[in-house]
Design an enzyme around this catalytic site. Structure first.
Site, mmCIF file in Angstrom:
data_model
loop_
_atom_site.group_PDB
_atom_site.id
_atom_site.type_symbol
_atom_site.label_atom_id
_atom_site.label_comp_id
_atom_site.label_asym_id
_atom_site.label_seq_id
_atom_site.Cartn_x
_atom_site.Cartn_y
_atom_site.Cartn_z
ATOM 1 N N SER A 12 -95.076 -57.814 -110.092
ATOM 2 C CA SER A 12 -95.956 -57.615 -108.933
ATOM 3 C C SER A 12 -97.217 -56.839 -109.289
ATOM 4 O O SER A 12 -98.133 -56.731 -108.480
ATOM 5 C CB SER A 12 -95.194 -56.846 -107.847
ATOM 6 O OG SER A 12 -94.623 -55.682 -108.426
ATOM 7 N N SER A 84 -94.251 -49.721 -114.870
ATOM 8 C CA SER A 84 -94.334 -48.269 -115.027
ATOM 9 C C SER A 84 -95.211 -47.767 -113.909
ATOM 10 O O SER A 84 -96.212 -48.412 -113.590
ATOM 11 C CB SER A 84 -94.978 -47.905 -116.381
ATOM 12 O OG SER A 84 -94.545 -46.651 -116.843
ATOM 13 N N TYR A 131 -105.905 -38.436 -125.812
ATOM 14 C CA TYR A 131 -106.044 -37.242 -124.960
ATOM 15 C C TYR A 131 -105.455 -35.999 -125.645
ATOM 16 O O TYR A 131 -104.650 -36.105 -126.565
ATOM 17 C CB TYR A 131 -105.379 -37.482 -123.594
ATOM 18 C CG TYR A 131 -106.196 -38.477 -122.778
ATOM 19 C CD1 TYR A 131 -107.099 -38.032 -121.828
ATOM 20 C CD2 TYR A 131 -106.117 -39.838 -123.038
ATOM 21 C CE1 TYR A 131 -107.885 -38.934 -121.121
ATOM 22 C CE2 TYR A 131 -106.895 -40.748 -122.338
ATOM 23 C CZ TYR A 131 -107.775 -40.287 -121.382
ATOM 24 O OH TYR A 131 -108.556 -41.168 -120.695
ATOM 25 N N LYS A 161 -96.989 -42.017 -120.440
ATOM 26 C CA LYS A 161 -97.283 -43.184 -121.291
ATOM 27 C C LYS A 161 -97.049 -42.843 -122.763
ATOM 28 O O LYS A 161 -96.514 -43.647 -123.531
ATOM 29 C CB LYS A 161 -98.725 -43.658 -121.077
ATOM 30 C CG LYS A 161 -99.011 -44.200 -119.698
ATOM 31 C CD LYS A 161 -98.070 -45.329 -119.271
ATOM 32 C CE LYS A 161 -98.284 -46.634 -119.989
ATOM 33 N NZ LYS A 161 -97.343 -47.688 -119.509
ATOM 34 N N VAL A 189 -108.504 -50.710 -117.013
ATOM 35 C CA VAL A 189 -108.518 -52.172 -116.933
ATOM 36 C C VAL A 189 -109.358 -52.624 -115.731
ATOM 37 O O VAL A 189 -109.081 -52.262 -114.585
ATOM 38 C CB VAL A 189 -107.081 -52.728 -116.844
ATOM 39 C CG1 VAL A 189 -107.114 -54.252 -116.813
ATOM 40 C CG2 VAL A 189 -106.256 -52.254 -118.039
ATOM 41 N N PHE A 221 -114.783 -43.784 -120.057
ATOM 42 C CA PHE A 221 -113.468 -44.380 -120.331
ATOM 43 C C PHE A 221 -113.608 -45.496 -121.350
ATOM 44 O O PHE A 221 -114.632 -46.196 -121.378
ATOM 45 C CB PHE A 221 -112.886 -45.015 -119.056
ATOM 46 C CG PHE A 221 -112.528 -44.022 -118.006
ATOM 47 C CD1 PHE A 221 -111.265 -43.451 -117.962
ATOM 48 C CD2 PHE A 221 -113.453 -43.647 -117.040
ATOM 49 C CE1 PHE A 221 -110.937 -42.524 -116.987
ATOM 50 C CE2 PHE A 221 -113.139 -42.725 -116.063
ATOM 51 C CZ PHE A 221 -111.865 -42.161 -116.038
HETATM 52 P P1 NDP Z 1 -99.672 -51.648 -111.014
HETATM 53 O O1 NDP Z 1 -99.490 -50.398 -110.214
HETATM 54 O O2 NDP Z 1 -100.435 -52.763 -110.445
HETATM 55 O O3 NDP Z 1 -98.247 -52.174 -111.496
HETATM 56 C C1 NDP Z 1 -97.191 -51.310 -111.800
HETATM 57 C C2 NDP Z 1 -95.910 -52.112 -111.797
HETATM 58 O O4 NDP Z 1 -94.824 -51.258 -112.138
HETATM 59 C C3 NDP Z 1 -95.584 -52.696 -110.411
HETATM 60 O O5 NDP Z 1 -95.043 -53.979 -110.597
HETATM 61 C C4 NDP Z 1 -94.532 -51.740 -109.881
HETATM 62 O O6 NDP Z 1 -93.644 -52.339 -108.943
HETATM 63 C C5 NDP Z 1 -93.793 -51.438 -111.177
HETATM 64 N N1 NDP Z 1 -92.969 -50.242 -111.046
HETATM 65 C C6 NDP Z 1 -93.356 -48.982 -110.744
HETATM 66 N N2 NDP Z 1 -92.267 -48.190 -110.682
HETATM 67 C C7 NDP Z 1 -91.188 -48.962 -110.945
HETATM 68 C C8 NDP Z 1 -89.784 -48.746 -111.017
HETATM 69 N N3 NDP Z 1 -89.243 -47.551 -110.794
HETATM 70 N N4 NDP Z 1 -88.975 -49.788 -111.310
HETATM 71 C C9 NDP Z 1 -89.494 -51.025 -111.512
HETATM 72 N N5 NDP Z 1 -90.812 -51.303 -111.453
HETATM 73 C C10 NDP Z 1 -91.630 -50.275 -111.173
HETATM 74 O O7 NDP Z 1 -100.310 -51.143 -112.393
HETATM 75 P P2 NDP Z 1 -101.059 -51.929 -113.566
HETATM 76 O O8 NDP Z 1 -100.848 -53.370 -113.508
HETATM 77 O O9 NDP Z 1 -102.434 -51.401 -113.596
HETATM 78 O O10 NDP Z 1 -100.275 -51.313 -114.810
HETATM 79 C C11 NDP Z 1 -99.281 -52.038 -115.512
HETATM 80 C C12 NDP Z 1 -98.990 -51.318 -116.805
HETATM 81 O O11 NDP Z 1 -100.196 -51.150 -117.538
HETATM 82 C C13 NDP Z 1 -98.406 -49.911 -116.607
HETATM 83 O O12 NDP Z 1 -97.467 -49.699 -117.636
HETATM 84 C C14 NDP Z 1 -99.633 -49.005 -116.796
HETATM 85 O O13 NDP Z 1 -99.259 -47.726 -117.243
HETATM 86 C C15 NDP Z 1 -100.364 -49.782 -117.884
HETATM 87 N N6 NDP Z 1 -101.787 -49.483 -117.973
HETATM 88 C C16 NDP Z 1 -102.646 -49.744 -116.912
HETATM 89 C C17 NDP Z 1 -103.999 -49.477 -117.042
HETATM 90 C C18 NDP Z 1 -104.974 -49.779 -115.944
HETATM 91 O O14 NDP Z 1 -106.140 -49.361 -116.028
HETATM 92 N N7 NDP Z 1 -104.584 -50.507 -114.894
HETATM 93 C C19 NDP Z 1 -104.543 -48.872 -118.279
HETATM 94 C C20 NDP Z 1 -103.569 -48.670 -119.319
HETATM 95 C C21 NDP Z 1 -102.246 -48.969 -119.171
HETATM 96 P P3 NDP Z 1 -93.912 -52.343 -107.352
HETATM 97 O O15 NDP Z 1 -94.811 -53.520 -107.071
HETATM 98 O O16 NDP Z 1 -92.572 -52.485 -106.774
HETATM 99 O O17 NDP Z 1 -94.581 -51.027 -107.026
#
Ligand code: NDP
Length: 340
Positions: A12, A84, A131, A161, A189, A221
């Site tokens: 998602s 995450s 960092y 992370k 991103v 960034f």
């Molecule tokens: P989003 O918040 O869009 O997505 C996070 C996802 O993690 C969602 O699907 C969420 O599910 C899921 N999630 C959170 N907690 C849990 C849990 N306890 N169990 C199962 N699923 C969980 O973030 P991004 O797409 O931006 O990030 C995705 C990854 O990329 C992460 O690991 C983030 O740290 C990493 N990242 C992102 C960056 C950015 O700028 N966006 C930069 C660098 C790394 P739900 O829909 O149910 O909330």
């Protein structure tokens, strides 16, 4: 050729949806994990607008519990572990981020190993790279660098992370060197959002488009387009390189003002509230007296690190979409989704 099925955790999410599309456009079948299957129809509808979703499946699993992970891994040829928590604000209790990030990653790894999945790519972050280092450092950051988690000013997300990537690498080195493992480490991103579930990167740009800030804080960034991040996940999964790859996903460094200027230039009146001047640092310091979120950015204020992504560009054959394209693409998608 047999079609390979890839498990995408947290399908998602903003980046995960792009990864799923990238995989399906390249002939893979995708199974996505969700904390609740209630989101499945919404995710399928988003993805179906972008590619043929024949074969798309969902599985229910939470990073905080064992239930569901073994079943999710059955018949899987590779895992992209993206799930995450990525909140905008610092949590009251760091464990809200550390537990799903670190324990959740180990849970996913153990289930993958038990199911004899041969390959896993973890989405780490530049937060795990750059960092907690002295401001005086001038040497560019590379794939060899690690965030110093106990340095002052390193927040819970950054720690989550870094510790999650470290835990994964240590676990594989000590117990299961046969699993082909690599990480993709994105900066902030940008790029197009696919639906109204926009996540933290989308919310950041949304605040600028809505005119929440009269000027841009002087923060820089590492930035990258989500389409490149998705491509890198697929390439890391397919790579012939030895296990252990660590791939920096960043087109370069950009100050907030350098992200906003192309947005304003290319979107014109639709981006009229977007600031294109910088906020003096002392104003942010004043603000931080009252606002805990502003306090978090103080150590990074006015600091622009250098990064060197040469190794990643060569190893994966990447040419990155520039910020002049990815920032306006994200802004345009926010406008198209009626979120401004
Ligand atoms: P989003 O918040 O869009 O997505 C996070 C996802 O993690 C969602 O699907 C969420 O599910 C899921 N999630 C959170 N907690 C849990 C849990 N306890 N169990 C199962 N699923 C969980 O973030 P991004 O797409 O931006 O990030 C995705 C990854 O990329 C992460 O690991 C983030 O740290 C990493 N990242 C992102 C960056 C950015 O700028 N966006 C930069 C660098 C790394 P739900 O829909 O149910 O909330």
């Amino acid at each position: 050729m047999t079609v390979k099925t890839i498990l995408v955790t947290g399908i998602s999410g903003f980046i995960a949806k792009h990864c799923a599309i990238e995989l399906m456009r390249h002939g893979y079948v995708v199974r996505g994990t969700l904390r609740s299957l209630k989101k499945a129809d919404e995710v399928r509808a988003t993805l179906a607008k972008q590619c043929d979703c024949a074969g798309l499946e969902f599985a229910e699993a939470d990073l905080l519990a064992d239930r569901g992970w073994d079943a999710a891994m059955q018949g899987i040829d590779g895992v992209l572990h993206l799930a995450s928590p990525f909140p905008l604000a610092e949590p009251k209790d760091p464990d809200e981020l550390l537990r799903p990030a670190v324990d959740g990653t180990l849970r996913v790894l153990k289930a993958a190993i038990a199911a004899k999945v041969p390959r896993l790519v973890q989405t780490s972050s530049m937060a795990a790279v750059a960092y907690g280092h002295p401001r005086s450092r001038t040497a560019p950051f590379t794939e060899d660098d690690w965030t110093v988690t106990d340095a002052p000013g390193v927040g819970a997300y950054t720690r989550s992370k870094t510790l999650a990537e470290r835990a994964a690498r240590d676990f594989i080195a000590s117990t299961h060197p046969a699993l082909h493992f690599s990480t993709v480490n994105p900066g902030l991103v940008l790029g197009p959002l696919l639906d109204r579930d926009i996540g933290t990167s989308g919310e950041t740009l949304q605040m600028f488009l809505r005119g929440k800030y009269p000027a841009c804080p002087k923060l820089a960034f590492a930035v990258v387009d989500v389409r490149d991040v998705a491509k890198m996940h697929r390439l890391a999964l397919e790579s012939d390189a030895p296990s252990g790859g660590r791939y920096i996903a960043a087109s370069g460094m950009a100050w907030f003002v350098e992200m906003m200027r192309p947005v304003k230039t290319q979107l014109g009146s639709k981006a009229r509230k977007v600031p294109t001047v910088e906020l003096p640092n002392f104003v942010v310091h004043l603000f931080a007296l009252f606002d805990p979120a502003s306090r978090l950015v103080l150590p990074e204020l006015g600091r622009r690190i250098e990064i060197d992504n040469r190794r990643t560009r060569v190893a994966l054959g990447m040419t990155f979409i520039p910020v002049e394209e990815s920032a306006p693409a994200m802004a345009q998608s926010l406008i198209d989704l009626d979120l401004v």
